[in-house]
Design an enzyme around this catalytic site. Structure first.
Site, PDB file in Angstrom:
ATOM      1  N   ALA A  11      -9.993  26.488  19.206  1.00  0.00           N
ATOM      2  CA  ALA A  11     -10.441  27.157  20.437  1.00  0.00           C
ATOM      3  C   ALA A  11     -11.060  26.201  21.448  1.00  0.00           C
ATOM      4  CB  ALA A  11     -11.474  28.241  20.077  1.00  0.00           C
ATOM      5  N   TYR A 149       5.644  16.424  12.898  1.00  0.00           N
ATOM      6  CA  TYR A 149       5.171  17.572  13.691  1.00  0.00           C
ATOM      7  C   TYR A 149       6.156  18.737  13.551  1.00  0.00           C
ATOM      8  CZ  TYR A 149       3.635  20.181  17.860  1.00  0.00           C
ATOM      9  OH  TYR A 149       3.194  21.150  18.728  1.00  0.00           O
ATOM     10  N   LYS A 153       5.751  22.542  12.043  1.00  0.00           N
ATOM     11  CA  LYS A 153       5.988  23.734  12.862  1.00  0.00           C
ATOM     12  C   LYS A 153       7.129  24.594  12.296  1.00  0.00           C
ATOM     13  CE  LYS A 153       2.700  23.075  15.835  1.00  0.00           C
ATOM     14  NZ  LYS A 153       1.580  24.023  15.904  1.00  0.00           N
TER      15      LYS A 153
HETATM   16  N1  LIG Z   1       0.694  21.431  24.445  1.00  0.00           N
HETATM   17  C1  LIG Z   1       1.965  21.643  24.100  1.00  0.00           C
HETATM   18  O1  LIG Z   1       2.893  21.160  24.758  1.00  0.00           O
HETATM   19  C2  LIG Z   1       2.296  22.516  22.922  1.00  0.00           C
HETATM   20  C3  LIG Z   1       3.611  22.984  22.791  1.00  0.00           C
HETATM   21  C4  LIG Z   1       3.949  23.780  21.700  1.00  0.00           C
HETATM   22  C5  LIG Z   1       2.999  24.108  20.768  1.00  0.00           C
HETATM   23  N2  LIG Z   1       1.721  23.625  20.901  1.00  0.00           N
HETATM   24  C6  LIG Z   1       0.759  23.979  19.854  1.00  0.00           C
HETATM   25  O2  LIG Z   1      -0.296  24.708  20.437  1.00  0.00           O
HETATM   26  C7  LIG Z   1      -1.481  24.511  19.665  1.00  0.00           C
HETATM   27  C8  LIG Z   1      -2.613  24.113  20.601  1.00  0.00           C
HETATM   28  O3  LIG Z   1      -2.257  22.870  21.206  1.00  0.00           O
HETATM   29  P1  LIG Z   1      -2.885  22.324  22.557  1.00  0.00           P
HETATM   30  O4  LIG Z   1      -1.774  21.853  23.378  1.00  0.00           O
HETATM   31  O5  LIG Z   1      -3.860  23.274  23.107  1.00  0.00           O
HETATM   32  O6  LIG Z   1      -3.617  21.014  21.979  1.00  0.00           O
HETATM   33  P2  LIG Z   1      -5.072  20.416  22.214  1.00  0.00           P
HETATM   34  O7  LIG Z   1      -5.481  20.542  23.623  1.00  0.00           O
HETATM   35  O8  LIG Z   1      -5.022  19.071  21.588  1.00  0.00           O
HETATM   36  O9  LIG Z   1      -6.008  21.381  21.339  1.00  0.00           O
HETATM   37  C9  LIG Z   1      -5.891  21.403  19.935  1.00  0.00           C
HETATM   38  C10 LIG Z   1      -7.021  22.246  19.380  1.00  0.00           C
HETATM   39  O10 LIG Z   1      -6.925  22.222  17.941  1.00  0.00           O
HETATM   40  C11 LIG Z   1      -8.199  21.908  17.417  1.00  0.00           C
HETATM   41  N3  LIG Z   1      -8.072  21.252  16.120  1.00  0.00           N
HETATM   42  C12 LIG Z   1      -7.388  20.132  15.820  1.00  0.00           C
HETATM   43  N4  LIG Z   1      -7.552  19.825  14.522  1.00  0.00           N
HETATM   44  C13 LIG Z   1      -8.355  20.792  13.983  1.00  0.00           C
HETATM   45  C14 LIG Z   1      -8.897  21.035  12.697  1.00  0.00           C
HETATM   46  N5  LIG Z   1      -8.642  20.232  11.652  1.00  0.00           N
HETATM   47  N6  LIG Z   1      -9.684  22.116  12.521  1.00  0.00           N
HETATM   48  C15 LIG Z   1      -9.965  22.941  13.555  1.00  0.00           C
HETATM   49  N7  LIG Z   1      -9.489  22.772  14.798  1.00  0.00           N
HETATM   50  C16 LIG Z   1      -8.692  21.697  15.008  1.00  0.00           C
HETATM   51  C17 LIG Z   1      -8.851  21.026  18.474  1.00  0.00           C
HETATM   52  O11 LIG Z   1     -10.272  21.077  18.396  1.00  0.00           O
HETATM   53  P3  LIG Z   1     -11.210  19.957  17.724  1.00  0.00           P
HETATM   54  O12 LIG Z   1     -10.622  18.632  18.034  1.00  0.00           O
HETATM   55  O13 LIG Z   1     -12.534  20.239  18.362  1.00  0.00           O
HETATM   56  O14 LIG Z   1     -11.216  20.289  16.259  1.00  0.00           O
HETATM   57  C18 LIG Z   1      -8.398  21.720  19.749  1.00  0.00           C
HETATM   58  O15 LIG Z   1      -9.248  22.804  20.051  1.00  0.00           O
HETATM   59  C19 LIG Z   1      -1.149  23.449  18.632  1.00  0.00           C
HETATM   60  O16 LIG Z   1      -0.855  24.060  17.405  1.00  0.00           O
HETATM   61  C20 LIG Z   1       0.096  22.786  19.201  1.00  0.00           C
HETATM   62  O17 LIG Z   1       0.900  22.218  18.202  1.00  0.00           O
HETATM   63  C21 LIG Z   1       1.341  22.864  21.960  1.00  0.00           C
END
Ligand SMILES: NC(=O)c1ccc[n+]([C@@H]2O[C@H](COP(=O)([O-])OP(=O)(O)OC[C@H]3O[C@@H](n4cnc5c(N)ncnc54)[C@H](OP(=O)(O)O)[C@@H]3O)[C@@H](O)[C@H]2O)c1
Length: 234
Positions: A11, A149, A153
């Site tokens: 979050a 990755y 997924k």
């Molecule tokens: N951005 C894209 O292009 C994209 C596309 C498709 C899917 N997604 C998916 O969408 C989701 C969110 O991605 P985002 O783009 O918002 O990335 P982001 O900005 O890097 O945010 C990732 C979030 O995950 C948390 N996190 C990481 N490791 C964790 C752990 N071990 N325990 C608890 N929290 C953890 C991080 O918080 P902390 O570091 O504070 O723990 C952060 O809040 C991911 O699953 C990603 O694979 C993203």
């Protein structure tokens, strides 16, 4: 489905932060899990009293279990789990560090499995619940530079397809959202976005999609939603 309490992993920034704000603005209680307490605390300030921070690492089942127990005791039943926490590295697989491969699988796949496994007894007992997984287009087909990755997924989709059938008789619904590129900090560090980041999906659009799902009846199953910027195809 009457929904009040929502657990949202990852979050603290990006898509998770947008989902948290959208859901809090619309009257839901959001229990945000992440590791970075500073970022979580600044999110709480934007939540109009409806966002609650839990410093939980999703790779640690004991931390997840303790947080669920605290939420259930202090705020009542958890109605929805959103498995959103994730990490990314875009790299040729033969160069990828072994520890990084482990971290990606542990966070993206095992984190979602653990959070789901530990919430299910509560939902099954009440015969009610919704689980939304944030997978990726990388979970729907193989994309070069996204081997570990993409494996994580694809795993989330496999988990959801099998589990959705197991838990349907208990009133628990599972949906997987598979976005293409979204404009978030995921693309910073050693994996920058190589196209024009302004052209890609905004995190608020994923939040809208989640909000839409939460407003649907439990008559209909939304199995998988695939969405991506119009300069991509998957
Ligand atoms: N951005 C894209 O292009 C994209 C596309 C498709 C899917 N997604 C998916 O969408 C989701 C969110 O991605 P985002 O783009 O918002 O990335 P982001 O900005 O890097 O945010 C990732 C979030 O995950 C948390 N996190 C990481 N490791 C964790 C752990 N071990 N325990 C608890 N929290 C953890 C991080 O918080 P902390 O570091 O504070 O723990 C952060 O809040 C991911 O699953 C990603 O694979 C993203």
């Amino acid at each position: 489905m009457n929904i009040k309490n929502i657990v949202l992993t990852g979050a603290s920034r990006g898509i998770g932060e947008s989902i948290a704000i959208k859901l809090a603005e619309n009257g839901f209680n959001v229990f945000g899990f992440a590791r970075n307490s500073d970022r979580l605390n600044s999110l709480v300030k934007k939540g109009q009293g409806r966002i609650f921070a839990y410093q939980v690492d999703v790779t640690k089942p004991d931390q997840i279990r303790k947080a669920y127990e605290e939420i259930e005791t202090n705020h009542g039943p958890i109605d929805v789990l959103i498995n959103n926490a994730g990490i990314y590295q875009g790299i040729e697989f033969y160069k990828q560090d072994i520890n990084r491969i482990s971290n990606i699988i542990d966070t993206n796949l095992k984190g979602a499995l653990f959070c789901t496994r530990l919430i299910l007894p509560y939902m099954i007992e009440r015969k009610k619940g919704r689980i939304i997984n944030i997978s990726s287009v990388s979970g729907t087909r193989g994309i070069p530079l996204e081997v570990a990755y993409g494996a994580s997924k694809h795993g989330m989709i496999g988990m959801a397809d099998a589990l959705a059938q197991e838990v349907k008789p208990y009133g628990v619904l599972i949906t997987t959202i598979c976005p293409g590129a979204v404009d978030t900090p995921l693309w910073q560090g050693d994996s920058p976005y190589h196209g024009d980041i302004n052209e890609v999906t905004k995190p608020e659009e994923i939040a809208e999609c989640v909000f839409y799902l939460l407003n649907q009846s439990d008559r209909t199953i939304f199995k998988r939603i695939i969405l991506f910027p119009r300069n991509e195809w998957h």
